[in-house]
Scaffold this motif. Structure first.
Motif, PDB file in Angstrom:
ATOM      1  N   ALA A 128      99.271  67.174  48.480  1.00 14.47           N
ATOM      2  CA  ALA A 128      98.547  66.274  47.544  1.00 14.47           C
ATOM      3  C   ALA A 128      98.792  65.996  46.200  1.00 14.47           C
ATOM      4  N   GLN A 129      98.638  65.048  45.592  1.00 14.50           N
ATOM      5  CA  GLN A 129      98.701  64.776  44.324  1.00 14.50           C
ATOM      6  C   GLN A 129      97.897  63.803  43.846  1.00 14.50           C
ATOM      7  N   LEU A 130      97.319  64.009  42.396  1.00 16.99           N
ATOM      8  CA  LEU A 130      96.540  62.731  41.723  1.00 16.99           C
ATOM      9  C   LEU A 130      97.379  61.804  41.181  1.00 16.99           C
ATOM     10  N   LEU A 131      97.302  60.820  41.427  1.00 14.75           N
ATOM     11  CA  LEU A 131      98.005  59.497  40.780  1.00 14.75           C
ATOM     12  C   LEU A 131      97.135  58.457  39.807  1.00 14.75           C
ATOM     13  N   CYS A 132      97.491  58.355  38.764  1.00 13.86           N
ATOM     14  CA  CYS A 132      96.789  57.682  37.673  1.00 13.86           C
ATOM     15  C   CYS A 132      97.431  56.285  37.968  1.00 13.86           C
ATOM     16  N   ARG A 133      96.716  55.192  37.978  1.00 13.44           N
ATOM     17  CA  ARG A 133      97.441  53.943  37.976  1.00 13.44           C
ATOM     18  C   ARG A 133      96.788  53.032  37.048  1.00 13.44           C
ATOM     19  N   ARG A 134      97.276  52.174  36.492  1.00 13.92           N
ATOM     20  CA  ARG A 134      96.604  50.916  35.699  1.00 13.92           C
ATOM     21  C   ARG A 134      96.743  49.664  36.195  1.00 13.92           C
TER      22      ARG A 134
END
Length: 224
Positions: free
Chosen positions: A213-219
């Motif tokens: 699992a990884q934390l993705l930051c999107r705009r």
């Protein structure tokens, strides 16, 4: 809109320079000139958003090179670089305005397409509701027809009419009235597991490393 691209000054033929400058020795150091390149496509056709973006990048590169030449030792090279820099800055201003207008027009197209999609979704929902109503009325009418005919001929399995036939087939199905009352031997069990994304997100934000699992930051973007 023509595109301005930097080219080495050595590529310019000496005969193209008139006056005393043609006899002056070539200054040392990097040199930059601006060459107009017509955009691809039919004559008179406005450049695309991508073409304007490429032109903006090329102008930025040309301006940076010309700005470096302002520190040259030769006065003639500095003078030539200053003139070309002014032309590049004017071209950049025109490019910026054209890019802004093209982007604004693109936003209008996006809004139009989304509005059209929303309208068609509404139309699709309306047609789906109409189709559901038609199907329901057809089923109810068929049930009424079968009820009348089977009352007149209880043992019949087929009815023939001048242009249609009404046929039937026998089938079997189990109806479960109360699942809780069934013995476990008549039950099948299923197990399923799915990631707890809320807990995983909290752990990742707290600095914990979780395999798989990884934390993705999107705009996200929105046109208003």
């Amino acid at each position: 809109m023509p595109v301005l691209t930097p080219i080495p000054a050595a590529a310019v033929a000496p005969s193209a320079v008139a006056g005393p400058m043609a006899e002056a020795p070539e200054a040392s150091g990097p040199a930059c000139a601006l060459q107009r390149v017509a955009p691809q496509g039919a004559p008179g056709k406005s450049p695309s958003l991508w073409q304007l973006g490429i032109e903006a990048q090329e102008l930025t590169t040309a301006i940076a090179l010309l700005a470096e030449q302002l520190e040259a030792d030769e006065p003639e090279q500095r003078s030539r670089a200053l003139a070309e820099l002014e032309a590049a800055l004017l071209a950049e201003e025109g490019n910026r305005q054209a890019l802004s207008a093209k982007a604004d027009a693109t936003c209008w197209v996006i809004e139009h397409l989304r509005g059209q999609a929303a309208y068609r979704q509404q139309q699709a929902k309306r047609l789906t509701d109409l189709a559901r109503g038609d199907a329901g009325r057809a089923d109810a009418l068929e049930q009424s027809l079968v009820l009348v005919l089977t009352r007149l001929q209880p043992g019949a399995t087929r009815f023939s009419f001048p242009n249609h036939e009404l046929t039937s087939r026998r089938s079997e199905a189990v109806e479960i009235g109360d699942p809780e009352a069934l013995d476990p031997q008549w039950l099948t069990f299923k197990t399923s597991a799915q990631p707890d994304k809320a807990a995983i997100k909290s752990a990742l934000k707290a600095g914990h490393a979780i395999d798989g699992a990884q934390l993705l930051c999107r705009r996200s973007w929105r046109i208003t």
